[in-house]
Write an enzyme that holds these catalytic residues in place. Structure first.
Site, PDB file in Angstrom:
ATOM      1  N   HIS A 197      11.491 -28.844 -20.778  1.00 13.43           N
ATOM      2  CA  HIS A 197      11.534 -29.724 -19.558  1.00 13.43           C
ATOM      3  C   HIS A 197      12.832 -30.565 -19.727  1.00 13.43           C
ATOM      4  CE1 HIS A 197       8.104 -28.186 -17.278  1.00 13.43           C
ATOM      5  NE2 HIS A 197       7.350 -28.142 -18.651  1.00 13.43           N
ATOM      6  N   ILE A 198      13.571 -30.792 -18.834  1.00 13.52           N
ATOM      7  CA  ILE A 198      14.694 -31.477 -18.929  1.00 13.52           C
ATOM      8  C   ILE A 198      14.268 -33.238 -19.046  1.00 13.52           C
ATOM      9  CG2 ILE A 198      16.712 -32.631 -17.772  1.00 13.52           C
ATOM     10  CD1 ILE A 198      16.670 -29.709 -16.274  1.00 13.52           C
ATOM     11  N   SER A 199      13.409 -33.502 -18.133  1.00 11.69           N
ATOM     12  CA  SER A 199      12.766 -34.808 -17.998  1.00 11.69           C
ATOM     13  C   SER A 199      11.464 -34.809 -18.998  1.00 11.69           C
ATOM     14  CB  SER A 199      12.417 -35.152 -16.745  1.00 11.69           C
ATOM     15  OG  SER A 199      11.310 -34.225 -15.997  1.00 11.69           O
ATOM     16  N   ARG A 248       6.051 -39.184 -16.761  1.00 10.81           N
ATOM     17  CA  ARG A 248       6.248 -39.178 -15.276  1.00 10.81           C
ATOM     18  C   ARG A 248       4.717 -39.189 -14.625  1.00 10.81           C
ATOM     19  NH1 ARG A 248      10.531 -34.944 -13.424  1.00 10.81           N
ATOM     20  NH2 ARG A 248      10.425 -36.125 -11.460  1.00 10.81           N
ATOM     21  N   PRO A 297      11.705 -22.782  -9.933  1.00 10.53           N
ATOM     22  CA  PRO A 297      12.341 -23.451  -8.519  1.00 10.53           C
ATOM     23  C   PRO A 297      12.904 -24.929  -8.709  1.00 10.53           C
ATOM     24  CG  PRO A 297       9.976 -23.801  -9.068  1.00 10.53           C
ATOM     25  CD  PRO A 297      10.462 -22.916 -10.070  1.00 10.53           C
ATOM     26  N   ASN A 298      13.897 -24.951  -7.675  1.00  4.52           N
ATOM     27  CA  ASN A 298      14.824 -26.181  -7.360  1.00  4.52           C
ATOM     28  C   ASN A 298      15.761 -26.500  -8.593  1.00  4.52           C
ATOM     29  OD1 ASN A 298      13.723 -26.775  -4.899  1.00  4.52           O
ATOM     30  ND2 ASN A 298      11.908 -27.575  -6.157  1.00  4.52           N
ATOM     31  N   ASN A 337      11.869 -23.024 -18.287  1.00  3.06           N
ATOM     32  CA  ASN A 337      11.700 -24.241 -17.647  1.00  3.06           C
ATOM     33  C   ASN A 337      11.160 -23.753 -16.222  1.00  3.06           C
ATOM     34  OD1 ASN A 337      11.220 -26.521 -16.098  1.00  3.06           O
ATOM     35  ND2 ASN A 337      13.511 -27.266 -16.779  1.00  3.06           N
ATOM     36  N   GLU A 389       8.993 -23.624 -24.101  1.00  2.00           N
ATOM     37  CA  GLU A 389       8.991 -24.451 -22.921  1.00  2.00           C
ATOM     38  C   GLU A 389       9.939 -25.589 -22.988  1.00  2.00           C
ATOM     39  OE1 GLU A 389       5.846 -25.060 -19.736  1.00  2.00           O
ATOM     40  OE2 GLU A 389       5.915 -27.021 -20.997  1.00  2.00           O
ATOM     41  N   ARG A 401       2.279 -33.966 -13.716  1.00  2.00           N
ATOM     42  CA  ARG A 401       3.193 -33.224 -14.056  1.00  2.00           C
ATOM     43  C   ARG A 401       2.533 -33.141 -15.760  1.00  2.00           C
ATOM     44  NH1 ARG A 401       7.567 -32.832 -10.909  1.00  2.00           N
ATOM     45  NH2 ARG A 401       7.753 -34.781  -9.520  1.00  2.00           N
ATOM     46  N   ASP A 449      -0.090 -16.305 -17.333  1.00  2.00           N
ATOM     47  CA  ASP A 449      -0.853 -15.137 -17.766  1.00  2.00           C
ATOM     48  C   ASP A 449       0.184 -13.889 -18.189  1.00  2.00           C
ATOM     49  OD1 ASP A 449      -3.482 -16.018 -17.327  1.00  2.00           O
ATOM     50  OD2 ASP A 449      -3.746 -14.837 -15.359  1.00  2.00           O
ATOM     51  N   TYR A 460      17.380 -35.944 -13.829  1.00  2.00           N
ATOM     52  CA  TYR A 460      18.001 -34.770 -14.380  1.00  2.00           C
ATOM     53  C   TYR A 460      19.430 -34.831 -14.912  1.00  2.00           C
ATOM     54  CZ  TYR A 460      13.646 -33.201 -12.137  1.00  2.00           C
ATOM     55  OH  TYR A 460      12.302 -33.299 -11.695  1.00  2.00           O
ATOM     56  N   ALA A 479       8.289 -27.073 -11.292  1.00  2.00           N
ATOM     57  CA  ALA A 479       6.883 -27.360 -10.818  1.00  2.00           C
ATOM     58  C   ALA A 479       5.881 -26.276 -11.006  1.00  2.00           C
ATOM     59  CB  ALA A 479       7.039 -27.674  -9.195  1.00  2.00           C
ATOM     60  N   ARG A 499      21.568 -33.780  -7.183  1.00  2.00           N
ATOM     61  CA  ARG A 499      20.769 -34.968  -6.643  1.00  2.00           C
ATOM     62  C   ARG A 499      19.931 -35.454  -7.962  1.00  2.00           C
ATOM     63  NH1 ARG A 499      18.883 -31.384  -1.716  1.00  2.00           N
ATOM     64  NH2 ARG A 499      20.839 -30.444  -2.192  1.00  2.00           N
TER      65      ARG A 499
HETATM   66  O1  CA2 Z   1      12.183 -32.004 -16.286  1.00  2.00           O
HETATM   67  C1  CA2 Z   1      12.004 -30.838 -15.970  1.00  2.00           C
HETATM   68  O2  CA2 Z   1      12.643 -29.886 -16.605  1.00  2.00           O
HETATM   69  C2  CA2 Z   1      10.980 -30.091 -14.855  1.00  2.00           C
HETATM   70  O3  CA2 Z   1      10.704 -28.979 -15.227  1.00  2.00           O
HETATM   71  C3  CA2 Z   1      11.714 -30.463 -13.406  1.00  2.00           C
HETATM   72  C4  CA2 Z   1      11.052 -29.781 -12.257  1.00  2.00           C
HETATM   73  C5  CA2 Z   1       9.868 -30.804 -12.248  1.00  2.00           C
HETATM   74  O4  CA2 Z   1       9.017 -30.337 -11.246  1.00  2.00           O
HETATM   75  C6  CA2 Z   1       8.936 -30.532 -13.443  1.00  2.00           C
HETATM   76  O5  CA2 Z   1       7.987 -31.438 -13.298  1.00  2.00           O
HETATM   77  C7  CA2 Z   1       9.877 -31.051 -14.640  1.00  2.00           C
HETATM   78  C8  CA2 Z   1      11.702 -30.011 -11.125  1.00  2.00           C
HETATM   79  C9  CA2 Z   1      13.093 -29.359 -10.947  1.00  2.00           C
HETATM   80  C10 CA2 Z   1      13.864 -29.762  -9.820  1.00  2.00           C
HETATM   81  O6  CA2 Z   1      15.163 -29.870 -10.231  1.00  2.00           O
HETATM   82  C11 CA2 Z   1      15.987 -30.648  -9.491  1.00  2.00           C
HETATM   83  C12 CA2 Z   1      17.250 -30.971  -9.946  1.00  2.00           C
HETATM   84  C13 CA2 Z   1      18.014 -31.705  -9.217  1.00  2.00           C
HETATM   85  C14 CA2 Z   1      17.792 -32.211  -8.104  1.00  2.00           C
HETATM   86  C15 CA2 Z   1      16.423 -31.955  -7.428  1.00  2.00           C
HETATM   87  C16 CA2 Z   1      15.698 -31.181  -8.247  1.00  2.00           C
END
Ligand code: CA2
Length: 158
Positions: A109-111, A116, A18-19, A83, A107, A120, A96, A31, A86, A26
């Site tokens: 994660h970009i961040s 954080r 998601p997202n 990835n 797995e 998370r 599962d 990110y 959330a 943004r």
């Molecule tokens: O760091 C990551 O890759 C995350 O999986 C990104 C998720 C976050 O909930 C995880 O804790 C860490 C959020 C993805 C949202 O991506 C966005 C990208 C640009 C602008 C807004 C959201």
């Protein structure tokens, strides 16, 4: 590796949750500036370097991500890069599914999720993956594909 005209042991699934379709639009401090299309291009190139294909999917729906994991198994994918956004921190269903299919998974994660908020710090999907990368930006996807290739014995192409 066996040759096949179908998706097969030469294909890896790259699943974004998601997202992540908002990448590059943004929150660049967290990110970066790359878009999801940039990530998918990077993954296609990284996979090709090992003679693999990347089948990239993104969904904002938990159940659809579960379906993609099942599909990876049904199509005999060589591995999964995930990835789950959330859902990583909340989804026992994704945990599962990864456990059930036994397709080797990494797995990403970009961040750096550990630098954080505390919510998370735990990942259900990480528990079902053989490795996790967090904090390398989108380069983490390339590193994950390289690590997956090593795990499954796919050799780098000249
Ligand atoms: O760091 C990551 O890759 C995350 O999986 C990104 C998720 C976050 O909930 C995880 O804790 C860490 C959020 C993805 C949202 O991506 C966005 C990208 C640009 C602008 C807004 C959201």
């Amino acid at each position: 590796m066996a040759k096949s005209s179908e998706q097969s042991s030469e294909t890896i699934y790259v699943l974004n949750g998601p997202n992540l379709n908002l990448l590059g639009t943004r929150e660049p401090d967290t990110y970066g500036h790359a878009t999801l299309a940039d990530v998918e291009k990077l993954c296609a190139e990284a996979a090709a370097a090992f003679g693999l294909k990347a089948d990239c999917r993104q969904s904002n729906r938990e159940g659809e991500l579960v379906d993609f994991i099942h599909e990876a198994h049904a199509k005999k994918a060589a591995g999964i890069i995930i990835n789950a956004g959330a859902y990583s921190h909340t989804s026992i269903a994704l945990h599962d599914a990864l456990k059930a299919v036994k397709v080797p998974a990494v797995e990403v994660h970009i961040s750096n999720i550990h630098a954080r908020e505390s919510f998370r710090h735990h990942s259900f999907t990480a528990m079902a993956a053989f490795a996790t990368l967090s904090g390398f930006g989108i380069e983490g996807y390339r590193l994950a594909i390289s690590g997956l290739a090593a795990r499954i014995g796919a050799k780098a192409r000249d």
